[in-house]
Write a protein that holds these residues in place. Structure first.
Motif, short mmCIF file in Angstrom:
data_model
loop_
_atom_site.label_atom_id
_atom_site.label_comp_id
_atom_site.label_asym_id
_atom_site.label_seq_id
_atom_site.Cartn_x
_atom_site.Cartn_y
_atom_site.Cartn_z
N HIS A 158 -4.39 -1.83 3.29
CA HIS A 158 -3.75 -3.15 3.31
C HIS A 158 -4.80 -4.22 3.00
O HIS A 158 -4.54 -5.16 2.24
CB HIS A 158 -3.12 -3.44 4.67
CG HIS A 158 -1.95 -2.56 4.99
ND1 HIS A 158 -1.07 -2.86 6.00
CD2 HIS A 158 -1.52 -1.39 4.46
CE1 HIS A 158 -0.13 -1.91 6.08
NE2 HIS A 158 -0.39 -1.01 5.15
N ALA B 78 0.81 -1.22 0.00
CA ALA B 78 0.00 0.00 0.00
C ALA B 78 0.84 1.27 0.00
O ALA B 78 0.60 2.18 -0.78
CB ALA B 78 -0.92 0.00 1.22
N HIS B 79 1.82 1.32 0.90
CA HIS B 79 2.47 2.60 1.21
C HIS B 79 3.98 2.50 1.07
O HIS B 79 4.55 1.42 1.27
CB HIS B 79 2.13 3.02 2.65
CG HIS B 79 0.67 2.99 2.94
ND1 HIS B 79 0.07 2.02 3.70
CD2 HIS B 79 -0.32 3.79 2.50
CE1 HIS B 79 -1.24 2.22 3.74
NE2 HIS B 79 -1.51 3.29 3.02
N ASP C 219 6.07 0.02 3.55
CA ASP C 219 5.46 -1.28 3.89
C ASP C 219 6.36 -2.45 3.50
O ASP C 219 6.50 -3.41 4.27
CB ASP C 219 4.12 -1.46 3.15
CG ASP C 219 2.99 -0.66 3.77
OD1 ASP C 219 3.06 -0.35 4.97
OD2 ASP C 219 2.02 -0.35 3.03
ZN LIG Z 1 0.97 0.55 4.95
#
Ligand SMILES: [Zn+2]
Length: 230
Positions: free
Chosen positions: A125, A14-15, A18
């Motif tokens: 997520h 996601a980010h 991560d």
């Molecule tokens: Zn994340």
């Protein structure tokens, strides 16, 4: 023990940060062993702060930090999908986007978030875990995306799915040799890690605990699903 079955790996997260937080030591180990790893970062991370900074500046900083983290781990390519942080849904369009990447890069192994993690997890997520799991099926069965098939981007069977940050792991990677590389890669996300020493201490403790279950000094843990062809 080298892990020969992981040669072409796609990490779908996601980010920015991560991949490094959940699997940085494993990624560093696999790239050292000659595997090709690509990281797909689905959102721009523009909500990941409590400081007075514009979301546009934050997204720009986080992309730069992600590229540095990927470089430290030996990742071949980082792909930014730039969806808005916190707003991802498991839609057909998003699944298709991931399925296209799977067909294009043809990984033997995909790492993604565990969408069934209980009680608490970031909504992105969960959305990505579900979408990626379905995208593996869309990529595999050629009638799911006939327009890609007819454009010459054929179906692809992914052999292994590894879920990140799961509560009931069944697969452990010994990262004793690459723990330091993981810490450096996570700490490349400077806007997220304000106290690297405390992070390292806390993480070493947690990953030593994880390793104990598998007989390794330091380990990252996953749930692995091996998918048979046909
Ligand atoms: Zn994340």
């Amino acid at each position: 023990m080298s892990q020969e079955e992981f040669r072409n790996i796609l990490v779908v997260v996601a980010h920015p940060d991560d991949a490094e937080l959940s699997a940085g030591g494993s990624i560093a180990r696999w790239t050292r062993e000659g595997a090709t790893v690509r990281t797909v970062v689905c959102t721009n991370g523009d909500k990941g702060t409590k400081e007075d900074i514009s979301p546009f500046d934050l997204a720009r900083i986080r992309e730069a930090e992600q590229l540095e983290a990927s470089r430290i781990l030996g990742v071949k390519e980082t792909i930014f999908l730039r969806h808005r942080d916190g707003e991802l849904e498991d839609t057909r369009a998003f699944r298709n986007q991931i399925a296209f990447l799977i067909r294009h890069f043809r990984p033997d192994t995909i790492l993604t978030h565990d969408p069934w993690r209980t009680y608490y997890q970031h909504p992105d997520h969960q959305a990505i875990g579900h979408a990626t799991f379905k995208a593996v099926v869309y990529a595999r069965d050629h009638h799911f995306l006939p327009e890609l098939t007819y454009a010459g981007i054929g179906a692809h069977h992914t052999k292994n799915l590894l879920y990140l940050n799961t509560r009931e792991p069944n697969f452990f990677v010994d990262i004793t040799e690459t723990f330091d590389v993981k810490v450096r890669a996570v700490c490349a996300h400077k806007c997220q890690i304000k106290n690297p020493e405390a992070f390292e201490k806390r993480t070493r403790q947690r990953l030593e605990d994880a390793g104990r279950a598998a007989g390794f000094p330091v380990a990252e843990s996953f749930v692995i699903t091996r998918m048979r062809e046909g």
